[in-house]
Design a protein around this motif. Structure first.
Motif, PDB file in Angstrom:
ATOM      1  N   LEU A 705       0.821  -1.211   0.000  1.00 31.20           N
ATOM      2  CA  LEU A 705       0.000   0.000   0.000  1.00 31.20           C
ATOM      3  C   LEU A 705       0.855   1.260   0.000  1.00 31.20           C
ATOM      4  N   SER A 710       4.508  -5.998   3.187  1.00 27.67           N
ATOM      5  CA  SER A 710       3.116  -6.424   3.261  1.00 27.67           C
ATOM      6  C   SER A 710       3.060  -7.916   3.550  1.00 27.67           C
ATOM      7  N   THR A 724      -2.211  -7.370   5.576  1.00 32.08           N
ATOM      8  CA  THR A 724      -1.826  -6.066   6.114  1.00 32.08           C
ATOM      9  C   THR A 724      -0.594  -5.567   5.386  1.00 32.08           C
ATOM     10  N   SER A 725      -0.471  -4.242   5.290  1.00 29.85           N
ATOM     11  CA  SER A 725       0.656  -3.639   4.570  1.00 29.85           C
ATOM     12  C   SER A 725       1.023  -2.313   5.205  1.00 29.85           C
ATOM     13  N   VAL A 727       1.777   1.460   4.944  1.00 30.63           N
ATOM     14  CA  VAL A 727       1.354   2.516   4.027  1.00 30.63           C
ATOM     15  C   VAL A 727       2.477   3.531   3.913  1.00 30.63           C
ATOM     16  N   HIS A 734      -1.957  -0.955   7.497  1.00 29.15           N
ATOM     17  CA  HIS A 734      -3.394  -0.960   7.241  1.00 29.15           C
ATOM     18  C   HIS A 734      -3.809  -2.320   6.699  1.00 29.15           C
ATOM     19  N   PHE A 736      -5.642  -4.763   4.134  1.00 30.41           N
ATOM     20  CA  PHE A 736      -5.871  -4.620   2.697  1.00 30.41           C
ATOM     21  C   PHE A 736      -6.762  -5.738   2.170  1.00 30.41           C
ATOM     22  N   TRP A 738      -6.974  -7.568  -1.595  1.00 22.39           N
ATOM     23  CA  TRP A 738      -6.390  -7.695  -2.938  1.00 22.39           C
ATOM     24  C   TRP A 738      -7.400  -8.425  -3.806  1.00 22.39           C
ATOM     25  N   MET A 743      -4.256  -4.090  -4.894  1.00 24.05           N
ATOM     26  CA  MET A 743      -4.331  -4.064  -3.440  1.00 24.05           C
ATOM     27  C   MET A 743      -5.062  -2.805  -3.004  1.00 24.05           C
ATOM     28  N   HIS A 744      -6.160  -2.990  -2.265  1.00 26.24           N
ATOM     29  CA  HIS A 744      -6.990  -1.877  -1.832  1.00 26.24           C
ATOM     30  C   HIS A 744      -6.833  -1.659  -0.332  1.00 26.24           C
ATOM     31  N   ASP A 745      -6.679  -0.413   0.079  1.00 22.45           N
ATOM     32  CA  ASP A 745      -6.520  -0.046   1.487  1.00 22.45           C
ATOM     33  C   ASP A 745      -7.897   0.019   2.128  1.00 22.45           C
TER      34      ASP A 745
END
Length: 835
Positions: A705, A710, A724-725, A727, A734, A736, A738, A743-745
């Motif tokens: 992210l 991640s 989790t990743s 940011v 945050h 996530f 995928w 990959m969406h936060d």
């Protein structure tokens, strides 16, 4: 002929052994045998074996037991000094080129990295290290972490991570320490653990390690030292073994040639193997560089007047917490065995491991133990009705007496001082989470204990300890004389003298076990699952039938559990010391991890109660299973003492490596019914990690992210992945999602900096937990329809519970994880959402 043989069995013999004898002699005083093992194959009930003075380099394994009326005795002859030596002479030394007086020789026997040991004239030398430690020092010299940049997986335990640290004065050029072992106390430094250096530079080290919890994450100010590289051989009294060439290098303590001294290398773990033997008397023998082994079938052994030094050597300890198995110390198991009037000195771990039933350790002096700084002690006690009486204990890395999973014991009249030399949050007498069933701690003299962190204690009954009686102990100059960490159940403490003043009573009430309870509300129904006897349980996964698996304290240990239709049952594979159940498929297959007798971890698969373990990858010693699908395919991690973990995929009886994204380590956390495995891997250079997906032999980097690292934790049937990743910018993790190649936060809860997504159902509902790095309590969440909600806001009113983690969700909106309460009971739970 039969009558002649029967009459022979009724006779007893006196046998003699001497280093100047011959094994084809008759074994008399005038014509003795040469080896103890030879006569150990002959001695029958009622026989006495006298051993003349000298050094015997062998492991003695008696062929026969004695009887109650006619024990077999092995004893030094008169007052002669008898040594059973676990080391062999090392010779053939050659001067190594260069100005330093370093010599090398071929070492014919290696016990493996971390297990080798070298002696000069009976004194152990130091394995080559940085910084340098004086020979015979009570604790190693250390360097200090000046700054740290660590990749860790939030509050998740048992995961491999990497850390990059800055340190001043580090010798060597680029990657000079790559492959070295780092020995460090992370965070609060409760234990010392080991990791493997991946790369090094000008004042920096990057290493991989097993992340235990958020209290034990590498932190600026932590201490460490390095071993395992020839570069460290830069001072007198140091040695280095090169496993690739079989050579051992030595710089003598007086810088002379090794030919001027007796140089030995450890070659055997045990001097006496007394497995399955009974009614033997062992008297007045010295043991160097090795130990004594018994097993559950050993009984009525009397060991008296022994002098045992350099008992065990086990310096590679990725876990740090290693009281699961009898791996170090004099191993006393079975029943009705006695060790008395003896001295035990120098052991990397335990001085004595006291298991079994109704065994006694009395009037022994035990010092210089647990110099590895692990979860060990001068005496570690398990089992039932054992006695520890009138011993003197001092100079140990952590605890004096470690009472773990023991019941009905007596710890009386011992003198304990100067303990906790390497670690913190410990005790002269320490227990954690055990229902002792009346263990008595009385009339002990405890003094002079001080550590950092949470301090050093006299008598320390840690979280969940129950039913101890502590009285008439004298405690002086100790930071915390007596500590009962909550929850504390049915403990009685009275009439102890603290710094000259008699202090009367206190106690902890209640019961450590709580059953299944259900709370109904408007938005959800909460069911707490209780435990298998301890104060804590953790839910790991839940399947479509509502069956939950996890791990629970049992009052004596830890075991995996299955909760099905309101019944909590134990999953404890045969031969396991401890176990966890980590995953359950829609078809009821269970995958988990067990600790076996040698302390190693083994992945297992439970099919309708039939449990089998599956192998580690080549060169490794440990495995752990994280996930299982309906076809019985399992994902997990395999690793050795070097902490270089590799994700594996198990299918059809074959365990195969998933590989990495270019770095040295990887680990798998999730699998779906299509056989897609998700996890994380270091990338080239090993400083950063990336979430990955693996399908049919192909591993894919899922990106981040915007931050450096991640981790992918779970994957659903359609291939949507959560984790989790880091940011960009503020160093926060945050959660996530995928999906669709991106990959969406999905953020974190309000008031929390970090979040980890741990589970996802077929419809895309996501669960996990949010946390802050100051170790404040985490909160479980669900993410649905683009919104993250604190699960605690959906609880029925006034339950008293806080849902701290959510680790799994099924397709019926049932969630499992762990809860907490003001009483500090911590049960697994099932939360069923209503709409």
């Amino acid at each position: 002929m039969l009558e002649v043989l029967e009459s022979r069995l009724l006779l007893s013999h006196t046998w003699f052994v001497s280093t100047t004898g011959l094994d084809n002699n008759p074994g008399t005083l005038a014509q003795p045998f040469k080896t103890i093992q030879h006569v150990a194959g002959l001695a029958e009930p009622g026989d006495t074996v006298f051993i003349r003075g000298g050094t015997y380099r062998e492991t003695v394994t008696p062929a026969h037991s004695g009887t109650a009326a006619a024990p077999i005795t092995y004893s030094a002859y008169n007052s002669e000094v008898v040594t059973i030596d676990g080391a062999d002479i090392l010779s053939g030394w050659t001067k190594y080129p260069g100005s330093a007086p370093i010599y090398y020789a071929s070492q014919p026997v290696s016990l493996g990295d971390g297990n080798n040991q070298l002696f000069v004239n009976g004194t152990a030398m130091n394995e080559a290290q940085w910084p340098n430690t004086a020979v015979g020092a009570l604790k190693p010299a250390t360097a200090t972490i000046a700054a740290v940049s660590a990749s860790t997986l939030g509050t998740g335990n048992g995961n491999f991570s990497t850390a990059t640290i800055s340190v001043s004065g580090l010798p060597g050029g680029a990657n000079a320490w790559a492959g070295a072992t780092i020995h460090f106390g992370a965070g609060q430094s409760w234990v010392i653990q080991t990791g493997t250096v991946l790369s090094s530079g000008n004042g920096t080290l990057t290493f991989t390690y097993l992340h235990n919890d958020n209290y034990e994450t590498p932190t600026a100010g932590n201490k460490f030292y390095l071993t395992g590289k020839f570069l460290g051989l830069d001072a007198p009294g140091e040695w280095f073994h090169d496993s690739s060439t079989g050579r051992t290098y030595l710089w003598m303590p007086n810088s002379a040639s090794p030919t001027t001294a007796t140089v030995e290398t450890k070659a055997r773990q045990f001097a006496l193997d007394l497995d399955s033997r009974s009614y033997l008397n062992i008297r007045n023998i010295r043991i160097l560089g090795s130990s004594i082994e018994t097993n559950s079938a050993s009984s009525h052994l009397i060991m008296s007047g022994l002098a045992v030094s350099y008992v065990s050597q086990l310096m590679l300890n990725p876990h740090g917490w290693m009281n699961d198995a009898a791996t170090t110390g004099i191993l006393i198991e079975g029943n009705n065995n006695i060790l008395e009037n003896s001295t035990i000195s120098h052991s990397s771990g335990n001085g004595i491991y006291l298991g079994g039933t109704s065994n006694l350790v009395e009037s022994c002096t035990i010092d210089y133990t647990d110099y590895s700084g692990t979860d060990a002690a001068a005496i570690t006690m398990t089992g039932a009705n054992n006695l520890i009486l009138a011993n003197t204990i001092f100079d140990t890395g952590r605890d004096g007496i470690l009472d773990t999973d023991s019941t009905g014991a007596k710890i009386e009249n011992n003198t304990i001082y100067s303990i906790g030399l390497q670690t913190t949050d410990l005790g002269a007498i320490y227990d954690h989470g055990t229902d002792s069933h009346g263990t008595l701690i009385a009339y002990n003299k405890i003094s002079n204990i001080s550590t950092g962190g949470f301090g050093g204690d006299g008598v320390y009954l840690d979280n969940g300890s129950a039913d101890y009686v502590v009285h008439n102990n004298t405690i002086t100059n100790v930071q915390i004389p007596i500590k009962l960490n909550p929850p504390s159940y049915s403990n009685s403490v009275y009439s102890n003298t603290i710094n000259g003043k008699v202090v009367s009573g206190s106690s902890g009430g209640g019961s450590p076990a709580s059953g299944i309870a259900t709370y109904k509300g408007t938005h959800a129904t909460l069911t707490t699952l209780g435990s298998l006897g301890g104060f804590e349980s953790n839910g790991s996964a839940i399947n479509s039938s509502g069956q939950v698996v996890g791990a629970s304290l049992t009052g004596h240990s830890q075991a995996g559990f299955l909760e099905s239709k309101g019944v909590l049952s134990t999953i404890n594979p045969g031969g396991a010391i401890r176990s966890t159940a980590n995953a359950i498929s829609s078809t009821g297959l269970i995958a988990g991890t067990m600790v076996v007798a040698n302390g190693n971890y083994a992945a297992y698969l439970d099919t309708a109660g039939s449990i089998k373990t599956f192998g580690v990858l080549a060169g490794d010693t440990n495995s752990a299973a994280s996930a299982v699908n309906s076809a019985g395919q399992v994902a997990g991690v395999s690793y050795g003492v070097d902490s270089l973990a590799t994700a594996f995929f198990y299918s059809g009886g074959v365990t195969r490596s998933i590989g990495t994204l270019g770095g040295s380590i990887s680990q798998a956390f999730g699998i779906n019914d299509s056989g897609t495995v998700v996890g994380d891997s270091t990338i080239a250079g090993n400083a950063d990690e990336r979430a990955f997906a693996w399908t049919n032999g192909k591993i894919t980097n899922l990106g981040t992210l915007g931050g450096r690292s991640s981790y992918a934790m779970a994957v659903n049937t359609s291939g949507a992945i959560v984790g989790t990743s880091l940011v960009a910018g503020n160093g926060a993790f945050h959660a996530f999602l995928w999906v669709g190649g991106y990959m969406h936060d999905i953020g974190t809860l309000s008031g929390y900096k970090n979040a980890v997504a741990t589970g996802i159902d077929a419809a895309g509902s996501i669960v996990g937990y949010a946390y802050n790095t100051d170790t404040s309590q985490s909160h479980a969440f669900i993410y649905r329809n683009g919104k993250m909600t604190d699960l605690n806001s959906l609880l029925p009113a006034n339950t008293g519970w806080i849902l701290t983690t959510a680790t799994g969700i099924n397709n019926n909106l049932q969630i499992t994880g762990s809860a907490d309460s003001a009483s500090q009971r911590q049960p697994a739970y099932v939360l069923t959402l209503l709409g």
